[in-house]
Design an enzyme around this catalytic site. Structure first.
Site, PDB file in Angstrom:
ATOM      1  N   TYR A 170      40.758  20.080 -11.056  1.00 52.16           N
ATOM      2  CA  TYR A 170      39.464  19.387 -11.092  1.00 52.16           C
ATOM      3  C   TYR A 170      39.065  18.936  -9.698  1.00 52.16           C
ATOM      4  O   TYR A 170      39.899  18.863  -8.795  1.00 52.16           O
ATOM      5  CB  TYR A 170      39.480  18.202 -12.056  1.00 52.16           C
ATOM      6  N   MET A 220      37.033  16.093  -7.182  1.00 57.01           N
ATOM      7  CA  MET A 220      36.619  14.690  -7.132  1.00 57.01           C
ATOM      8  C   MET A 220      36.045  14.316  -5.779  1.00 57.01           C
ATOM      9  O   MET A 220      36.254  15.011  -4.780  1.00 57.01           O
ATOM     10  CB  MET A 220      37.762  13.754  -7.535  1.00 57.01           C
ATOM     11  N   LYS A 229      34.658  10.509  -3.532  1.00 56.32           N
ATOM     12  CA  LYS A 229      34.743   9.049  -3.563  1.00 56.32           C
ATOM     13  C   LYS A 229      33.362   8.446  -3.362  1.00 56.32           C
ATOM     14  O   LYS A 229      32.554   8.962  -2.590  1.00 56.32           O
ATOM     15  CB  LYS A 229      35.750   8.581  -2.532  1.00 56.32           C
ATOM     16  N   HIS A 275      48.281   4.191  -4.901  1.00 59.32           N
ATOM     17  CA  HIS A 275      48.019   5.490  -5.530  1.00 59.32           C
ATOM     18  C   HIS A 275      49.264   6.390  -5.418  1.00 59.32           C
ATOM     19  O   HIS A 275      49.707   6.980  -6.399  1.00 59.32           O
ATOM     20  CB  HIS A 275      46.816   6.136  -4.823  1.00 59.32           C
ATOM     21  N   SER A 320      40.914   5.028  -7.900  1.00 59.03           N
ATOM     22  CA  SER A 320      40.229   5.910  -8.859  1.00 59.03           C
ATOM     23  C   SER A 320      39.241   5.115  -9.712  1.00 59.03           C
ATOM     24  O   SER A 320      38.116   5.556  -9.960  1.00 59.03           O
ATOM     25  CB  SER A 320      41.232   6.600  -9.782  1.00 59.03           C
TER      26      SER A 320
HETATM   27  O1  76R Z   1      51.984   6.899   0.003  1.00 57.12           O
HETATM   28  C1  76R Z   1      51.887   8.114  -0.165  1.00 57.12           C
HETATM   29  O2  76R Z   1      52.851   8.885  -0.058  1.00 57.12           O
HETATM   30  C2  76R Z   1      50.538   8.642  -0.553  1.00 57.12           C
HETATM   31  C3  76R Z   1      50.499  10.140  -0.531  1.00 57.12           C
HETATM   32  C4  76R Z   1      49.215  10.618  -1.135  1.00 57.12           C
HETATM   33  C5  76R Z   1      47.976  10.791  -0.520  1.00 57.12           C
HETATM   34  C6  76R Z   1      47.586  10.532   0.926  1.00 57.12           C
HETATM   35  C7  76R Z   1      49.066  11.002  -2.527  1.00 57.12           C
HETATM   36  C8  76R Z   1      50.097  11.007  -3.460  1.00 57.12           C
HETATM   37  N1  76R Z   1      47.764  11.376  -2.742  1.00 57.12           N
HETATM   38  C9  76R Z   1      47.075  11.270  -1.544  1.00 57.12           C
HETATM   39  C10 76R Z   1      45.752  11.570  -1.325  1.00 57.12           C
HETATM   40 MN1  76R Z   1      46.965  11.873  -4.540  1.00 57.12          MN
HETATM   41  N2  76R Z   1      46.167  12.403  -6.294  1.00 57.12           N
HETATM   42  C11 76R Z   1      44.833  12.450  -6.589  1.00 57.12           C
HETATM   43  C12 76R Z   1      44.680  12.642  -7.990  1.00 57.12           C
HETATM   44  O3  76R Z   1      42.702  11.665 -11.222  1.00 57.12           O
HETATM   45  C13 76R Z   1      42.625  10.830 -10.291  1.00 57.12           C
HETATM   46  O4  76R Z   1      42.303   9.636 -10.506  1.00 57.12           O
HETATM   47  C14 76R Z   1      42.913  11.213  -8.893  1.00 57.12           C
HETATM   48  C15 76R Z   1      43.349  12.650  -8.714  1.00 57.12           C
HETATM   49  C16 76R Z   1      45.928  12.750  -8.542  1.00 57.12           C
HETATM   50  C17 76R Z   1      46.281  12.987  -9.999  1.00 57.12           C
HETATM   51  C18 76R Z   1      46.865  12.584  -7.465  1.00 57.12           C
HETATM   52  C19 76R Z   1      48.245  12.630  -7.616  1.00 57.12           C
HETATM   53  N3  76R Z   1      45.116  11.982  -3.653  1.00 57.12           N
HETATM   54  C20 76R Z   1      44.853  11.883  -2.322  1.00 57.12           C
HETATM   55  C21 76R Z   1      43.446  12.117  -2.099  1.00 57.12           C
HETATM   56  C22 76R Z   1      42.725  12.107  -0.755  1.00 57.12           C
HETATM   57  C23 76R Z   1      42.259  10.697  -0.524  1.00 57.12           C
HETATM   58  C24 76R Z   1      41.602  10.414   0.783  1.00 57.12           C
HETATM   59  O5  76R Z   1      41.915  11.037   1.798  1.00 57.12           O
HETATM   60  O6  76R Z   1      40.743   9.505   0.780  1.00 57.12           O
HETATM   61  C25 76R Z   1      42.889  12.318  -3.339  1.00 57.12           C
HETATM   62  C26 76R Z   1      41.450  12.612  -3.657  1.00 57.12           C
HETATM   63  C27 76R Z   1      43.955  12.232  -4.310  1.00 57.12           C
HETATM   64  C28 76R Z   1      43.793  12.338  -5.672  1.00 57.12           C
HETATM   65  N4  76R Z   1      48.816  11.788  -5.368  1.00 57.12           N
HETATM   66  C29 76R Z   1      49.998  11.491  -4.740  1.00 57.12           C
HETATM   67  C30 76R Z   1      49.136  12.263  -6.649  1.00 57.12           C
HETATM   68  C31 76R Z   1      50.564  12.280  -6.780  1.00 57.12           C
HETATM   69  C32 76R Z   1      51.293  12.798  -8.024  1.00 57.12           C
HETATM   70  C33 76R Z   1      51.084  11.770  -5.611  1.00 57.12           C
HETATM   71  C34 76R Z   1      52.527  11.517  -5.250  1.00 57.12           C
HETATM   72  C35 76R Z   1      53.273  12.744  -5.074  1.00 57.12           C
HETATM   73  C36 76R Z   1      53.174  13.432  -3.798  1.00 57.12           C
HETATM   74  O7  76R Z   1      53.065  12.802  -2.725  1.00 57.12           O
HETATM   75  O8  76R Z   1      53.270  14.680  -3.862  1.00 57.12           O
END
Ligand code: 76R
Length: 243
Positions: A140, A142, A144, A167, A218
């Protein structure tokens, strides 16, 4: 000092969704059907060869519902090579029964909210992912919010980093049941990010997305596009689909 978050980019990414015209397909001769399936399989095995060599990666899944029937996700080093694979797919014989219903162009992305992890092994895996052959995929888009009074991009780095930390902490609790790939589409497509979730229990997609709705980032700032969910298009499902 700029309030912008620094990002690092990896591979170029194309998510493509196609609808199958089964009525048209039913009119094809057995010979034409076999030739089209063989050609599609050859195309997929070329993608697989690159994937095994870790030169690129891809995923091929079914799609449930009215939004389409097939989802092909291709990751390539350049926009040019991405385009080549895209048009090669659209020139396949089988494409005569496919109508493309969606595409999302983006780039794998890491943001400096991760600070210390930017050039780690973990970072490399996110920028140049080896997409698993998990049973299910959920994709999907998204963005902000940029409303008056509720504008993510006007917040201080500290406030955003705090929310992203929270998050990430929630996200990591799901890593034993799914993997997540963020691709950035700012300047490349209509939505700011594409989220691709993969796992062997599709219900976990619902759980993480629902859980995240309660996270401030979110809950307050998340805007979402369509959700595409489906099952891996392995040989058996491909055969069943194009029977
Ligand atoms: O502290 C950290 O390690 C944070 C690492 C991290 C970042 C920077 C992270 C971890 N995400 C990041 C960025 Mn994410 N993520 C989403 C969604 O459905 C929703 O409400 C949101 C959709 C999911 C399901 C998800 C999952 N993430 C982002 C960004 C860019 C934001 C920006 O730059 O402003 C988006 C849009 C986003 C959205 N995130 C994780 C996960 C999961 C499972 C993790 C932890 C696992 C991992 O690091 O692989």
């Amino acid at each position: 000092m700029s309030n912008a978050v620094r990002t690092v980019e990896g591979w170029h990414s194309q998510h493509m969704v196609f609808r199958i015209d089964f009525q048209k397909w039913a009119q094809w001769s057995d010979a034409d059907k076999s030739a089209a399936k063989a050609e599609l399989n050859a195309y997929l095995s070329e993608l697989e060869t690159e994937n095994v060599a870790e030169k690129s990666s891809y995923a091929f899944y079914s799609v449930n519902g009215v939004k389409g029937d097939l989802l092909l996700w291709i990751l390539q080093p350049t926009l040019e090579s991405l385009y080549e694979w895209e048009i090669r797919f659209r020139k396949l014989k089988i494409a005569a029964v496919l109508e493309q219903t969606y595409s999302y162009t983006s780039v794998t992305e890491l943001s400096s909210y991760l600070q210390s992890k930017m050039d780690s092994e973990e970072a490399n895996k996110k920028l140049y992912p080896h997409i698993p052959k998990d049973r299910y995929l959920c994709f999907y888009t998204m963005s902000k919010k940029r409303d008056a009074g509720e504008n993510w991009f006007m917040l201080s780095m500290m406030d955003r980093a705090k929310m992203m930390k929270s998050h990430g902490d929630l996200g990591r609790t799901y890593l034993d049941v799914l993997s997540e790939y963020t691709t950035g589409g700012c300047g490349l497509d209509a939505w700011e990010w594409g989220i691709t979730l993969m796992g062997n229990d599709d219900v976990q997609f619902k759980k993480i997305v629902y859980d995240m709705r309660f996270e401030e980032v979110s809950a307050r700032y998340g805007l979402f596009g369509e959700f595409y969910v489906g099952t891996i298009m392995d040989e058996a499902l491909l055969e069943k689909t194009f029977s």
